[in-house]
Design a protein around this motif. Structure first.
Motif, PDB file in Angstrom:
ATOM      1  N   GLY A  72       0.733  -1.000   0.143  1.00  0.00           N
ATOM      2  CA  GLY A  72       0.124   0.155   0.017  1.00  0.00           C
ATOM      3  C   GLY A  72       0.887   1.378  -0.026  1.00  0.00           C
ATOM      4  O   GLY A  72       0.221   2.213  -0.250  1.00  0.00           O
ATOM      5  N   ASP A  73       1.981   1.174   0.240  1.00  0.00           N
ATOM      6  CA  ASP A  73       3.026   2.200   0.181  1.00  0.00           C
ATOM      7  C   ASP A  73       3.131   2.937  -1.104  1.00  0.00           C
ATOM      8  O   ASP A  73       3.181   2.257  -1.912  1.00  0.00           O
ATOM      9  N   LEU A  74       3.064   4.163  -1.318  1.00  0.00           N
ATOM     10  CA  LEU A  74       3.209   4.790  -2.551  1.00  0.00           C
ATOM     11  C   LEU A  74       4.532   5.403  -2.916  1.00  0.00           C
ATOM     12  O   LEU A  74       5.580   5.506  -2.027  1.00  0.00           O
ATOM     13  N   ILE A  75       4.694   5.164  -4.167  1.00  0.00           N
ATOM     14  CA  ILE A  75       6.124   5.211  -4.691  1.00  0.00           C
ATOM     15  C   ILE A  75       7.143   6.598  -4.152  1.00  0.00           C
ATOM     16  O   ILE A  75       8.071   6.376  -3.855  1.00  0.00           O
ATOM     17  N   GLU A  76       6.124   7.586  -4.195  1.00  0.00           N
ATOM     18  CA  GLU A  76       7.007   8.803  -3.894  1.00  0.00           C
ATOM     19  C   GLU A  76       7.216   9.021  -2.373  1.00  0.00           C
ATOM     20  O   GLU A  76       7.797   9.715  -1.755  1.00  0.00           O
ATOM     21  N   ASP A  77       6.822   7.925  -1.530  1.00  0.00           N
ATOM     22  CA  ASP A  77       6.858   8.139  -0.148  1.00  0.00           C
ATOM     23  C   ASP A  77       8.209   7.126   0.173  1.00  0.00           C
ATOM     24  O   ASP A  77       8.463   7.163   1.082  1.00  0.00           O
ATOM     25  N   VAL A  78       8.327   6.003  -0.873  1.00  0.00           N
ATOM     26  CA  VAL A  78       9.674   5.291  -0.492  1.00  0.00           C
ATOM     27  C   VAL A  78      10.877   5.326  -1.566  1.00  0.00           C
ATOM     28  O   VAL A  78      11.824   5.044  -0.894  1.00  0.00           O
ATOM     29  N   VAL A  79      10.794   6.080  -2.270  1.00  0.00           N
ATOM     30  CA  VAL A  79      11.822   6.683  -3.344  1.00  0.00           C
ATOM     31  C   VAL A  79      12.321   7.896  -2.702  1.00  0.00           C
ATOM     32  O   VAL A  79      11.789   8.911  -2.979  1.00  0.00           O
ATOM     33  N   ASP A  80      13.427   8.094  -2.782  1.00  0.00           N
ATOM     34  CA  ASP A  80      14.338   9.303  -2.426  1.00  0.00           C
ATOM     35  C   ASP A  80      15.136   9.628  -3.424  1.00  0.00           C
ATOM     36  O   ASP A  80      15.493  10.682  -3.642  1.00  0.00           O
ATOM     37  N   LYS A  81      15.897   8.858  -4.005  1.00  0.00           N
ATOM     38  CA  LYS A  81      16.895   9.070  -5.214  1.00  0.00           C
ATOM     39  C   LYS A  81      16.643   8.440  -6.536  1.00  0.00           C
ATOM     40  O   LYS A  81      15.907   7.479  -6.507  1.00  0.00           O
ATOM     41  N   MET A  82      17.378   8.852  -7.505  1.00  0.00           N
ATOM     42  CA  MET A  82      16.963   8.294  -8.748  1.00  0.00           C
ATOM     43  C   MET A  82      18.448   8.463  -9.544  1.00  0.00           C
ATOM     44  O   MET A  82      19.321   9.181  -9.265  1.00  0.00           O
ATOM     45  N   ALA A  83      18.665   7.591 -10.679  1.00  0.00           N
ATOM     46  CA  ALA A  83      19.749   7.654 -11.268  1.00  0.00           C
ATOM     47  C   ALA A  83      19.582   6.961 -12.540  1.00  0.00           C
ATOM     48  O   ALA A  83      18.401   6.706 -12.884  1.00  0.00           O
TER      49      ALA A  83
END
Length: 207
Positions: A72-83
């Motif tokens: 149920g967690d949303l992607i924007e709540d669990v992702v902090d960085k990208m590459a």
């Protein structure tokens, strides 16, 4: 930044599936790479002996998970960085393994087969939709895509990974490659771009 698990998504762009003669999947195709496969797109020369056969580049957006994820967690709540990353594939070996009905690990998890740029702050889904990512080889664009072309969204990928394996802090996700994959050749000079900004590069030695 410590990386725990490397999760990858196969055939997440229709045109990429089609260019390899594969069926367009109805659910995410999941696989992984060992952390020993990691290397940096920091200008270094990457050496791959010719005896490995044809090796294809696959440009991808890579997401970093900063907390243990629950259903149920949303992607924007669990992702902090990208590459940006390159998922390298031993294409000859992968074709042989597929014919035998065997796992892809040998074709996907070899040393230096997971090439990463530095990570930067994840700007959110809507901002990502406004941006493109691309790969050049010797200054010519060979791959370019946007997340709007994905079959399975970041959230759908996350939900599938939670259900299949669980996702925890330190995991990264390679989210699939657009069309234009092709072989590495000796002397190739690859650069990775987020919009017009160059975020990484590497050279190829195929002696």
């Amino acid at each position: 930044m410590e990386i725990k698990n490397i999760f990858c998504i196969g055939r997440n762009y229709v045109k990429h599936a089609e260019e390899l003669g594969n069926e367009v999947p109805k659910q995410p195709i999941l696989f992984s790479k060992p952390t020993h496969a990691l290397t940096k797109a920091d200008g270094r020369v990457l050496s791959f002996p010719k005896l490995l056969g044809e090796i294809h580049h696959e440009l991808e957006i890579v997401l970093h998970i900063h907390k243990n994820v629950e259903k149920g967690d949303l992607i924007e709540d669990v992702v902090d960085k990208m590459a940006l990353g390159i998922d390298l594939t031993l294409r000859d070996l992968q074709s042989e393994l597929k014919r035998k009905g065997q796992p892809w690990l040998r074709a996907k998890g070899f040393r230096e087969s997971a090439i990463l740029t530095d990570f930067w702050d994840f700007p959110g889904i809507e901002e990502c939709k406004k941006n493109s990512f691309s790969l050049t080889n010797n200054s010519e664009i060979v791959q370019k895509g946007t997340i709007n072309e994905m079959i399975f969204s970041f959230q759908m990928i996350l939900d599938e990974l939670i259900k299949a394996f669980g996702v925890k802090a330190g995991d990264i996700i390679f989210t699939g490659t657009p069309e234009g994959v092709g072989p590495l050749e000796d002397g190739d000079d690859f650069s990775l771009y987020w919009n017009e900004k160059k975020v990484g590069n590497f050279l190829v030695d195929r002696k």
